[in-house]
Write an enzyme that holds these catalytic residues in place. Structure first.
Site, PDB file in Angstrom:
ATOM      1  N   SER A 204       0.848  -1.193   0.000  1.00 42.07           N
ATOM      2  CA  SER A 204       0.000   0.000   0.000  1.00 42.07           C
ATOM      3  C   SER A 204       0.881   1.239   0.000  1.00 42.07           C
ATOM      4  O   SER A 204       2.059   1.179   0.370  1.00 42.07           O
ATOM      5  CB  SER A 204      -0.860  -0.009   1.272  1.00 42.07           C
ATOM      6  OG  SER A 204      -1.459   1.244   1.507  1.00 42.07           O
TER       7      SER A 204
ATOM      8  N   TYR B 186      -3.011  -1.303   9.929  1.00 41.07           N
ATOM      9  CA  TYR B 186      -2.930  -1.573   8.486  1.00 41.07           C
ATOM     10  C   TYR B 186      -1.557  -1.155   7.959  1.00 41.07           C
ATOM     11  O   TYR B 186      -0.879  -1.921   7.257  1.00 41.07           O
ATOM     12  CB  TYR B 186      -4.046  -0.780   7.804  1.00 41.07           C
ATOM     13  CG  TYR B 186      -4.152  -0.943   6.316  1.00 41.07           C
ATOM     14  CD1 TYR B 186      -4.815  -2.034   5.753  1.00 41.07           C
ATOM     15  CD2 TYR B 186      -3.624   0.019   5.447  1.00 41.07           C
ATOM     16  CE1 TYR B 186      -4.933  -2.168   4.381  1.00 41.07           C
ATOM     17  CE2 TYR B 186      -3.743  -0.106   4.074  1.00 41.07           C
ATOM     18  CZ  TYR B 186      -4.405  -1.204   3.547  1.00 41.07           C
ATOM     19  OH  TYR B 186      -4.517  -1.323   2.182  1.00 41.07           O
TER      20      TYR B 186
HETATM   21  P1  NAD Z   1     -11.749  -5.126  -1.339  1.00 46.27           P
HETATM   22  O1  NAD Z   1     -12.188  -5.030   0.076  1.00 46.27           O
HETATM   23  O2  NAD Z   1     -12.731  -4.843  -2.409  1.00 46.27           O
HETATM   24  O3  NAD Z   1     -11.141  -6.567  -1.650  1.00 46.27           O
HETATM   25  C1  NAD Z   1     -10.450  -7.334  -0.707  1.00 46.27           C
HETATM   26  C2  NAD Z   1     -10.696  -8.795  -1.023  1.00 46.27           C
HETATM   27  O4  NAD Z   1      -9.952  -9.579  -0.080  1.00 46.27           O
HETATM   28  C3  NAD Z   1     -12.168  -9.195  -0.880  1.00 46.27           C
HETATM   29  O5  NAD Z   1     -12.579  -9.979  -1.978  1.00 46.27           O
HETATM   30  C4  NAD Z   1     -12.181  -9.992   0.411  1.00 46.27           C
HETATM   31  O6  NAD Z   1     -13.207 -10.968   0.487  1.00 46.27           O
HETATM   32  C5  NAD Z   1     -10.795 -10.612   0.385  1.00 46.27           C
HETATM   33  N1  NAD Z   1     -10.388 -11.082   1.711  1.00 46.27           N
HETATM   34  C6  NAD Z   1     -10.499 -10.456   2.902  1.00 46.27           C
HETATM   35  N2  NAD Z   1     -10.061 -11.240   3.899  1.00 46.27           N
HETATM   36  C7  NAD Z   1      -9.642 -12.400   3.307  1.00 46.27           C
HETATM   37  C8  NAD Z   1      -9.068 -13.590   3.799  1.00 46.27           C
HETATM   38  N3  NAD Z   1      -8.858 -13.777   5.113  1.00 46.27           N
HETATM   39  N4  NAD Z   1      -8.741 -14.557   2.911  1.00 46.27           N
HETATM   40  C9  NAD Z   1      -8.965 -14.385   1.586  1.00 46.27           C
HETATM   41  N5  NAD Z   1      -9.516 -13.276   1.064  1.00 46.27           N
HETATM   42  C10 NAD Z   1      -9.849 -12.294   1.921  1.00 46.27           C
HETATM   43  O7  NAD Z   1     -10.501  -4.126  -1.451  1.00 46.27           O
HETATM   44  P2  NAD Z   1      -9.361  -3.966  -2.556  1.00 46.27           P
HETATM   45  O8  NAD Z   1      -9.062  -2.529  -2.677  1.00 46.27           O
HETATM   46  O9  NAD Z   1      -9.677  -4.729  -3.765  1.00 46.27           O
HETATM   47  O10 NAD Z   1      -8.134  -4.630  -1.778  1.00 46.27           O
HETATM   48  C11 NAD Z   1      -7.164  -5.411  -2.441  1.00 46.27           C
HETATM   49  C12 NAD Z   1      -5.809  -5.177  -1.824  1.00 46.27           C
HETATM   50  O11 NAD Z   1      -5.378  -3.847  -2.105  1.00 46.27           O
HETATM   51  C13 NAD Z   1      -5.763  -5.307  -0.293  1.00 46.27           C
HETATM   52  O12 NAD Z   1      -4.573  -5.964   0.085  1.00 46.27           O
HETATM   53  C14 NAD Z   1      -5.720  -3.880   0.178  1.00 46.27           C
HETATM   54  O13 NAD Z   1      -5.134  -3.762   1.440  1.00 46.27           O
HETATM   55  C15 NAD Z   1      -4.910  -3.234  -0.921  1.00 46.27           C
HETATM   56  N6  NAD Z   1      -5.048  -1.786  -1.041  1.00 46.27           N
HETATM   57  C16 NAD Z   1      -6.248  -1.226  -1.300  1.00 46.27           C
HETATM   58  C17 NAD Z   1      -6.327   0.156  -1.437  1.00 46.27           C
HETATM   59  C18 NAD Z   1      -7.627   0.843  -1.747  1.00 46.27           C
HETATM   60  O14 NAD Z   1      -7.694   2.086  -1.631  1.00 46.27           O
HETATM   61  N7  NAD Z   1      -8.663   0.173  -2.173  1.00 46.27           N
HETATM   62  C19 NAD Z   1      -5.187   0.939  -1.291  1.00 46.27           C
HETATM   63  C20 NAD Z   1      -3.978   0.320  -1.016  1.00 46.27           C
HETATM   64  C21 NAD Z   1      -3.909  -1.056  -0.903  1.00 46.27           C
END
Ligand code: NAD
Length: 256
Positions: A135, A148
């Site tokens: 991130s 986080y």
């Molecule tokens: P999201 O919440 O839409 O997707 C996260 C996915 O992870 C979901 O499908 C959820 O069911 C799955 N998940 C959660 N816990 C789990 C577990 N224990 N085992 C397996 N799957 C699990 O959010 P996103 O933005 O698509 O997140 C994807 C990645 O990107 C994450 O690692 C998040 O930390 C990172 N991220 C997101 C952002 C943002 O602004 N959206 C920014 C930086 C990093």
């Protein structure tokens, strides 16, 4: 010809958001994709649409990882790539964070990434790739998301050490560091069936216009293109690195 023809890639947290777009793009580029998540209905549906496999995989559970690798081998005979994408976010100041919540975030974001590397790398063909999702908050602080941020900093540590340890097998390990991306994590209204996704995304663009040099929130499809780059031979001489994809947010602040 796709960029990933003949390759087999597991994507965690692939039922929605960035993982979904990664699964879509990697599949479109010819990879056999294993969609892994705890959201079974959504994951199954996506896998069916893509001609992929779905596996139930809670990334914090070591046995789930073993089962996912067994299912991948049974379906495709090999595994070449892993995108450690699953993650969760919780908001609390550090002094108000309950230990249970801290450990829950560590279990998914940090342990999940560790177990992915530990379980999949030994099974991987030489010349494989691992992409860990860190991130923007792996590179700098952000108030109210201390747990986080700590786990995402840890993901970079895991990435660098794994890159060193796996380089002799030509397995490359890199990390993606997204800023704000328009998924349910940054835009929970996307999960509200009564909300208009276009309207909520526009509202977020308004918020990020002030914060981010490129003036908008990022799209999950843009992150997927970075995951493809790091999974394909286009990045053949790159390993152990974090890649920031944040519209310029980390570049600094503007005072006028
Ligand atoms: P999201 O919440 O839409 O997707 C996260 C996915 O992870 C979901 O499908 C959820 O069911 C799955 N998940 C959660 N816990 C789990 C577990 N224990 N085992 C397996 N799957 C699990 O959010 P996103 O933005 O698509 O997140 C994807 C990645 O990107 C994450 O690692 C998040 O930390 C990172 N991220 C997101 C952002 C943002 O602004 N959206 C920014 C930086 C990093």
């Amino acid at each position: 010809m796709g960029k990933l023809d003949g390759r087999v890639v597991i994507v965690t947290g692939a039922a929605r958001g960035q993982g979904e777009q990664e699964a879509r793009l990697l599949r479109a580029e010819g990879a056999e994709v294993v969609v892994a998540d705890v959201l079974d209905d959504q994951g199954e549906e996506l896998a069916k649409e893509l001609g992929a496999r779905y596996v139930h995989l809670d990334v914090g559970q070591e046995q789930d990882w073993r089962d996912a690798v067994t299912a991948t081998r049974a379906a495709y005979g090999r595994v070449d790539g892993l995108v450690n994408n699953a993650g969760i976010l919780r908001f609390h100041s550090l002094v108000d964070t309950p230990l249970d919540e801290f450990m829950q975030v560590v279990r998914v974001n940090q342990v999940g990434c560790f177990l992915g590397i530990k379980t999949v790398a030994p099974e991987m063909a030489d010349g494989g790739t691992i992409v860990n999702t860190a991130s923007y908050t792996a590179m700098t602080g952000m108030a109210a998301v201390g747990t986080y941020a700590a786990t995402k900093h840890a993901v970079l540590g895991l990435t660098r050490v794994a890159a060193l340890e796996l380089a002799p097998r030509n397995i490359r390990v890199n990390a993606i560091c997204p800023g704000a991306i328009d998924t349910a994590m940054s835009n929970p209204a996307l999960l509200d069936p009564d909300a208009d996704p276009e309207e909520t995304s526009k509202a977020l663009d308004g918020l990020y216009r002030k914060l981010v040099p490129l003036g908008r929130i990022g799209r999950p499809e843009e992150v997927a293109r970075l995951a493809l780059f790091l999974t394909s031979d286009d990045s053949s001489y790159i390993t152990g690195q974090p890649f920031v994809i944040d519209g310029g947010w980390l570049a600094g602040v503007s005072v006028i």
